[in-house]
Write a protein that holds these residues in place. Structure first.
Motif, PDB file in Angstrom:
ATOM      1  N   UNK A  75      18.292 -15.615   6.634  1.00 58.45           N
ATOM      2  CA  UNK A  75      18.641 -15.488   5.220  1.00 58.45           C
ATOM      3  C   UNK A  75      17.824 -14.414   4.507  1.00 58.45           C
ATOM      4  N   UNK A  76      16.674 -14.075   5.028  1.00 54.62           N
ATOM      5  CA  UNK A  76      15.839 -12.973   4.515  1.00 54.62           C
ATOM      6  C   UNK A  76      14.897 -12.585   5.643  1.00 54.62           C
ATOM      7  N   UNK A  77      15.389 -11.733   6.537  1.00 54.50           N
ATOM      8  CA  UNK A  77      14.669 -11.404   7.761  1.00 54.50           C
ATOM      9  C   UNK A  77      14.754  -9.917   8.053  1.00 54.50           C
ATOM     10  N   UNK A  78      13.944  -9.466   9.012  1.00 58.73           N
ATOM     11  CA  UNK A  78      14.006  -8.064   9.407  1.00 58.73           C
ATOM     12  C   UNK A  78      15.426  -7.690   9.807  1.00 58.73           C
ATOM     13  N   UNK A 116      15.858  -5.423  29.229  1.00 58.37           N
ATOM     14  CA  UNK A 116      15.161  -6.661  29.614  1.00 58.37           C
ATOM     15  C   UNK A 116      13.642  -6.494  29.542  1.00 58.37           C
ATOM     16  N   UNK A 117      13.151  -5.373  30.051  1.00 60.10           N
ATOM     17  CA  UNK A 117      11.702  -5.112  30.006  1.00 60.10           C
ATOM     18  C   UNK A 117      11.211  -4.971  28.573  1.00 60.10           C
ATOM     19  N   UNK A 118      12.013  -4.341  27.755  1.00 64.82           N
ATOM     20  CA  UNK A 118      11.658  -4.150  26.348  1.00 64.82           C
ATOM     21  C   UNK A 118      11.551  -5.486  25.616  1.00 64.82           C
ATOM     22  N   UNK A 119      12.536  -6.358  25.827  1.00 64.61           N
ATOM     23  CA  UNK A 119      12.511  -7.663  25.160  1.00 64.61           C
ATOM     24  C   UNK A 119      11.332  -8.495  25.660  1.00 64.61           C
ATOM     25  N   UNK A 120      11.031  -8.420  26.937  1.00 71.05           N
ATOM     26  CA  UNK A 120       9.874  -9.134  27.480  1.00 71.05           C
ATOM     27  C   UNK A 120       8.597  -8.641  26.804  1.00 71.05           C
ATOM     28  N   UNK A 121       8.486  -7.319  26.654  1.00 73.30           N
ATOM     29  CA  UNK A 121       7.310  -6.735  25.998  1.00 73.30           C
ATOM     30  C   UNK A 121       7.195  -7.187  24.549  1.00 73.30           C
ATOM     31  N   UNK A 122       8.320  -7.204  23.813  1.00 73.63           N
ATOM     32  CA  UNK A 122       8.293  -7.629  22.411  1.00 73.63           C
ATOM     33  C   UNK A 122       7.888  -9.095  22.283  1.00 73.63           C
ATOM     34  N   UNK A 155       9.938  -4.077  12.065  1.00 74.92           N
ATOM     35  CA  UNK A 155      10.083  -2.847  11.288  1.00 74.92           C
ATOM     36  C   UNK A 155       9.843  -1.606  12.147  1.00 74.92           C
ATOM     37  N   UNK A 156      10.752  -0.661  12.062  1.00 76.78           N
ATOM     38  CA  UNK A 156      10.623   0.585  12.813  1.00 76.78           C
ATOM     39  C   UNK A 156      11.239   0.550  14.202  1.00 76.78           C
ATOM     40  N   UNK A 157      11.882  -0.544  14.546  1.00 76.32           N
ATOM     41  CA  UNK A 157      12.438  -0.680  15.895  1.00 76.32           C
ATOM     42  C   UNK A 157      13.486   0.387  16.205  1.00 76.32           C
ATOM     43  N   UNK A 158      14.372   0.692  15.267  1.00 76.16           N
ATOM     44  CA  UNK A 158      15.433   1.662  15.552  1.00 76.16           C
ATOM     45  C   UNK A 158      14.862   3.021  15.943  1.00 76.16           C
ATOM     46  N   UNK A 161       0.821  -1.220   0.000  1.00 75.81           N
ATOM     47  CA  UNK A 161       0.000   0.000   0.000  1.00 75.81           C
ATOM     48  C   UNK A 161       0.851   1.264   0.000  1.00 75.81           C
ATOM     49  N   UNK A 162       2.158   1.129   0.216  1.00 71.84           N
ATOM     50  CA  UNK A 162       3.065   2.261   0.157  1.00 71.84           C
ATOM     51  C   UNK A 162       3.140   3.122   1.407  1.00 71.84           C
ATOM     52  N   UNK A 163       2.430   2.761   2.465  1.00 66.99           N
ATOM     53  CA  UNK A 163       2.438   3.576   3.686  1.00 66.99           C
ATOM     54  C   UNK A 163       3.634   3.302   4.586  1.00 66.99           C
ATOM     55  N   UNK A 164       4.226   2.117   4.453  1.00 66.62           N
ATOM     56  CA  UNK A 164       5.313   1.714   5.346  1.00 66.62           C
ATOM     57  C   UNK A 164       6.418   1.038   4.560  1.00 66.62           C
ATOM     58  N   UNK A 165       7.569   0.925   5.213  1.00 65.26           N
ATOM     59  CA  UNK A 165       8.673   0.190   4.616  1.00 65.26           C
ATOM     60  C   UNK A 165       9.413  -0.556   5.709  1.00 65.26           C
ATOM     61  N   UNK A 166      10.216  -1.517   5.288  1.00 67.45           N
ATOM     62  CA  UNK A 166      10.998  -2.303   6.236  1.00 67.45           C
ATOM     63  C   UNK A 166      12.356  -2.601   5.619  1.00 67.45           C
ATOM     64  N   UNK A 167      13.338  -2.730   6.500  1.00 73.13           N
ATOM     65  CA  UNK A 167      14.682  -3.119   6.078  1.00 73.13           C
ATOM     66  C   UNK A 167      14.879  -4.593   6.394  1.00 73.13           C
ATOM     67  N   UNK A 168      15.584  -5.261   5.500  1.00 70.55           N
ATOM     68  CA  UNK A 168      15.859  -6.688   5.640  1.00 70.55           C
ATOM     69  C   UNK A 168      17.360  -6.933   5.608  1.00 70.55           C
TER      70      UNK A 168
END
Length: 147
Positions: free
Chosen positions: A89-92, A130-136, A97-100, A11-18
């Motif tokens: 081999x082909x992953x985020x 640690x809290x962030x990874x638990x949340x994810x 997406x958008x984590x950084x 839809x062109x609204x978002x992008x992701x890096x792989x």
């Protein structure tokens, strides 16, 4: 060494890096990307797609199997979307997406402590990570599940 590629969603609204681990796969292996908005309009095909928390990645499985056979010495039967994503081999590029961008905003407050109280900074950055990874993990991000 990994190759990084970017893809816009359908839809062109978002992008992701792989990341393409060890340059085994070509950029064309990621043949489609659907963000949470545009993925709701498609039917996920488990043979060519992987679903990750609302995002859907579509792979060119003919190309992926051929590359895996030629470069990794694998049988094409061993290569599926889960293998491509989970083995890197082909992953985020990021956990999602958008984590950084999200990390920069979240981490800014903690980093401010570094000059004021270095000991507290190290405690807080560890607690935050640690809290962030638990949340994810709780949110269901596929890469977070593997950590």
């Amino acid at each position: 060494m990994c190759m990084e590629i970017k893809r816009a969603c359908k839809c062109g609204r978002n992008e992701a890096s792989f990341n393409l681990r060890d340059n085994v796969m070509m950029p064309e292996v990621v043949s489609g990307l659907y963000c949470p908005q545009c993925s709701s309009a498609i039917e996920v095909d488990d043979v060519t797609m992987i679903h990750d928390n609302g995002w859907v990645i579509e792979y060119d499985m003919i190309l992926a199997r051929s590359l895996a056979e030629n470069k990794l010495g694998m049988s094409g039967d061993e290569v599926d979307p889960e293998f491509l994503f989970d083995q890197g081999y082909a992953t985020w590029k990021e956990t999602y997406p958008g984590e950084l961008k999200d990390i920069a905003e979240e981490k800014e407050k903690v980093v401010a402590l570094m000059k004021e109280d270095p000991k507290r900074y190290f405690q807080e950055i560890r607690r935050w990570a640690n809290a962030r990874m638990k949340r994810l993990k709780e949110e269901g991000w596929r890469k977070a599940q593997a950590i």
